[in-house]
Design a protein around this motif. Sequence first.
Motif, PDB file in Angstrom:
ATOM      1  N   THR A  56       7.255 -13.939 -11.979  1.00 54.64           N
ATOM      2  CA  THR A  56       6.692 -12.903 -12.838  1.00 54.64           C
ATOM      3  C   THR A  56       6.277 -11.708 -11.998  1.00 54.64           C
ATOM      4  N   VAL A  57       6.172 -10.555 -12.656  1.00 53.40           N
ATOM      5  CA  VAL A  57       5.732  -9.320 -12.014  1.00 53.40           C
ATOM      6  C   VAL A  57       4.660  -8.702 -12.895  1.00 53.40           C
ATOM      7  N   VAL A  58       3.537  -8.342 -12.324  1.00 52.74           N
ATOM      8  CA  VAL A  58       2.469  -7.690 -13.073  1.00 52.74           C
ATOM      9  C   VAL A  58       2.624  -6.178 -12.955  1.00 52.74           C
ATOM     10  N   LEU A  59       2.721  -5.507 -14.103  1.00 51.79           N
ATOM     11  CA  LEU A  59       2.892  -4.058 -14.153  1.00 51.79           C
ATOM     12  C   LEU A  59       1.674  -3.435 -14.834  1.00 51.79           C
ATOM     13  N   PRO A  60       0.824  -2.715 -14.089  1.00 51.89           N
ATOM     14  CA  PRO A  60      -0.338  -2.073 -14.710  1.00 51.89           C
ATOM     15  C   PRO A  60       0.033  -0.721 -15.328  1.00 51.89           C
ATOM     16  N   TYR A  61      -0.555  -0.445 -16.490  1.00 48.69           N
ATOM     17  CA  TYR A  61      -0.409   0.839 -17.169  1.00 48.69           C
ATOM     18  C   TYR A  61      -1.805   1.369 -17.484  1.00 48.69           C
ATOM     19  N   THR A  62      -1.929   2.269 -18.429  1.00 49.32           N
ATOM     20  CA  THR A  62      -3.225   2.835 -18.786  1.00 49.32           C
ATOM     21  C   THR A  62      -3.912   1.951 -19.817  1.00 49.32           C
ATOM     22  N   HIS A  63      -4.954   1.260 -19.387  1.00 51.09           N
ATOM     23  CA  HIS A  63      -5.756   0.360 -20.211  1.00 51.09           C
ATOM     24  C   HIS A  63      -5.025  -0.932 -20.592  1.00 51.09           C
ATOM     25  N   PHE A  64      -3.851  -1.179 -20.045  1.00 51.57           N
ATOM     26  CA  PHE A  64      -3.174  -2.447 -20.322  1.00 51.57           C
ATOM     27  C   PHE A  64      -2.259  -2.820 -19.167  1.00 51.57           C
ATOM     28  N   SER A  65      -1.855  -4.094 -19.162  1.00 47.92           N
ATOM     29  CA  SER A  65      -0.914  -4.598 -18.160  1.00 47.92           C
ATOM     30  C   SER A  65       0.132  -5.459 -18.845  1.00 47.92           C
ATOM     31  N   VAL A  66       1.304  -5.538 -18.214  1.00 54.96           N
ATOM     32  CA  VAL A  66       2.408  -6.359 -18.697  1.00 54.96           C
ATOM     33  C   VAL A  66       2.740  -7.387 -17.613  1.00 54.96           C
ATOM     34  N   VAL A  67       2.870  -8.641 -18.003  1.00 57.32           N
ATOM     35  CA  VAL A  67       3.334  -9.699 -17.105  1.00 57.32           C
ATOM     36  C   VAL A  67       4.810  -9.910 -17.432  1.00 57.32           C
ATOM     37  N   LEU A  68       5.688  -9.344 -16.614  1.00 60.01           N
ATOM     38  CA  LEU A  68       7.126  -9.336 -16.885  1.00 60.01           C
ATOM     39  C   LEU A  68       7.793 -10.585 -16.317  1.00 60.01           C
ATOM     40  N   ARG A  69       8.691 -11.167 -17.118  1.00 59.66           N
ATOM     41  CA  ARG A  69       9.551 -12.245 -16.629  1.00 59.66           C
ATOM     42  C   ARG A  69      10.951 -11.687 -16.409  1.00 59.66           C
ATOM     43  N   PRO A  70      11.328 -11.396 -15.171  1.00 55.18           N
ATOM     44  CA  PRO A  70      12.655 -10.822 -14.919  1.00 55.18           C
ATOM     45  C   PRO A  70      13.802 -11.691 -15.416  1.00 55.18           C
ATOM     46  N   ASP A  71      13.631 -13.029 -15.392  1.00 58.96           N
ATOM     47  CA  ASP A  71      14.732 -13.894 -15.818  1.00 58.96           C
ATOM     48  C   ASP A  71      15.028 -13.747 -17.307  1.00 58.96           C
ATOM     49  N   ARG A  72      14.024 -13.353 -18.102  1.00 60.93           N
ATOM     50  CA  ARG A  72      14.214 -13.148 -19.526  1.00 60.93           C
ATOM     51  C   ARG A  72      14.310 -11.661 -19.893  1.00 60.93           C
ATOM     52  N   ARG A  73      14.022 -10.784 -18.931  1.00 62.14           N
ATOM     53  CA  ARG A  73      14.041  -9.326 -19.150  1.00 62.14           C
ATOM     54  C   ARG A  73      13.007  -8.908 -20.194  1.00 62.14           C
ATOM     55  N   LEU A  74      11.994  -9.721 -20.399  1.00 61.29           N
ATOM     56  CA  LEU A  74      10.943  -9.468 -21.374  1.00 61.29           C
ATOM     57  C   LEU A  74       9.592  -9.855 -20.776  1.00 61.29           C
ATOM     58  N   ALA A  75       8.536  -9.391 -21.433  1.00 63.80           N
ATOM     59  CA  ALA A  75       7.192  -9.760 -21.005  1.00 63.80           C
ATOM     60  C   ALA A  75       6.890 -11.196 -21.388  1.00 63.80           C
ATOM     61  N   ALA A  76       6.245 -11.926 -20.489  1.00 59.47           N
ATOM     62  CA  ALA A  76       5.676 -13.224 -20.847  1.00 59.47           C
ATOM     63  C   ALA A  76       4.349 -13.022 -21.560  1.00 59.47           C
ATOM     64  N   ALA A  77       3.656 -11.934 -21.207  1.00 61.12           N
ATOM     65  CA  ALA A  77       2.359 -11.639 -21.805  1.00 61.12           C
ATOM     66  C   ALA A  77       2.002 -10.185 -21.561  1.00 61.12           C
ATOM     67  N   THR A  78       1.166  -9.647 -22.433  1.00 60.58           N
ATOM     68  CA  THR A  78       0.548  -8.340 -22.218  1.00 60.58           C
ATOM     69  C   THR A  78      -0.934  -8.495 -22.488  1.00 60.58           C
ATOM     70  N   ALA A  79      -1.733  -7.596 -21.927  1.00 60.61           N
ATOM     71  CA  ALA A  79      -3.180  -7.620 -22.157  1.00 60.61           C
ATOM     72  C   ALA A  79      -3.679  -6.185 -22.201  1.00 60.61           C
ATOM     73  N   VAL A  80      -4.448  -5.852 -23.249  1.00 61.71           N
ATOM     74  CA  VAL A  80      -4.933  -4.487 -23.437  1.00 61.71           C
ATOM     75  C   VAL A  80      -6.429  -4.510 -23.726  1.00 61.71           C
ATOM     76  N   CYS A  81      -7.116  -3.505 -23.227  1.00 58.71           N
ATOM     77  CA  CYS A  81      -8.523  -3.280 -23.521  1.00 58.71           C
ATOM     78  C   CYS A  81      -8.622  -2.208 -24.604  1.00 58.71           C
ATOM     79  N   VAL A  82      -9.356  -2.495 -25.675  1.00 58.17           N
ATOM     80  CA  VAL A  82      -9.518  -1.553 -26.789  1.00 58.17           C
ATOM     81  C   VAL A  82     -10.998  -1.215 -26.916  1.00 58.17           C
TER      82      VAL A  82
END
Length: 304
Positions: A56-82
């Motif tokens: 997995t690869v963790v990609l930080p953005y503005t107020h949220f992050s994506v846990v990417l699974r390269p083998d599936r080309r999709l996120a395994a999880a995302t997390a956002v602060c609201v």
Amino acid sequence: MIPPDDRDGPEGHGGPESGPVPEGRAGALADRTGYDEAFLGPVVPLPRLAAAGVETVVLPYTHFSVVLRPDRRLAAATAVCVDGARLVEDVPRDDVWRYDPRVAEDWQAGPEVYRNNSLDRGHLVRRLDPVWGAVAVAHRADADTFHYTNAAPQADVFNQGKQVWQGLENHLLDHAARHDRKLTVLTGPVLHDGDPPYRGVQVPLRFWKVAAFVHEGRLAATAYVLDQSPDLTRDADRALAGAVPGAPPPLGAFRTYQVPVADVAVLTGLDLGPLPGADLMPAARSPEARWRRLEAPDETVMDI
């Protein structure tokens, strides 16, 4: 490119196909701080795959992050602060989907997956959730949600089930606003080995969401599953045959359930930290009652 994580462990149509990476964007993304695990006070860790061996690869953005699974080309999880008290209204949609330049394009489900078919780019982190704070920051957060790393293929039909799913976060935020006006939302697809293949990706048939907030000084959580698997009672032959060759897999009407947080952890293989123990959904007395189908957002069981 961000190195792989060495710990081993759903909104509307997407607008234009894919925009060019603006000059300097890669450098700008380098300063994104991402999801804040201590945002609520009690720590809610970024979800991680519990089993070893999946990159997995963790990609930080503005107020949220994506846990990417390269083998599936999709996120395994995302997390956002609201932050409900600091949401910025009337921020226009960026509406230009783009690759994240920090990782290889072939690690991301890009425009070729969604072109000339009935699939939506379903936002995982909902566009409006991270749009808070200073106006410039809110605009940046809006644009950040339009990365392919934050999308997953969803059926384009708009029905009551999808409306319930999209209305849940508004309902939960309104509820949490009476107490702390802050909400943490974890979302992702259920990545199953049996998901149907299409254009180089496997299309998830289920999505999950866990909302966490503070109530009376203690961490609280609720969990939900969106099911877009085909209706085998009405379309079994087409569904089981994989539909027309080259066409998207047949997807059914959206069905939304409130479920135990512990069930999401089992479905996804993710470590959800303290959230199963903070679940507000009363323990089911029978297997039939364990997953509670919702017909409207306000039917969610909060037990507050």
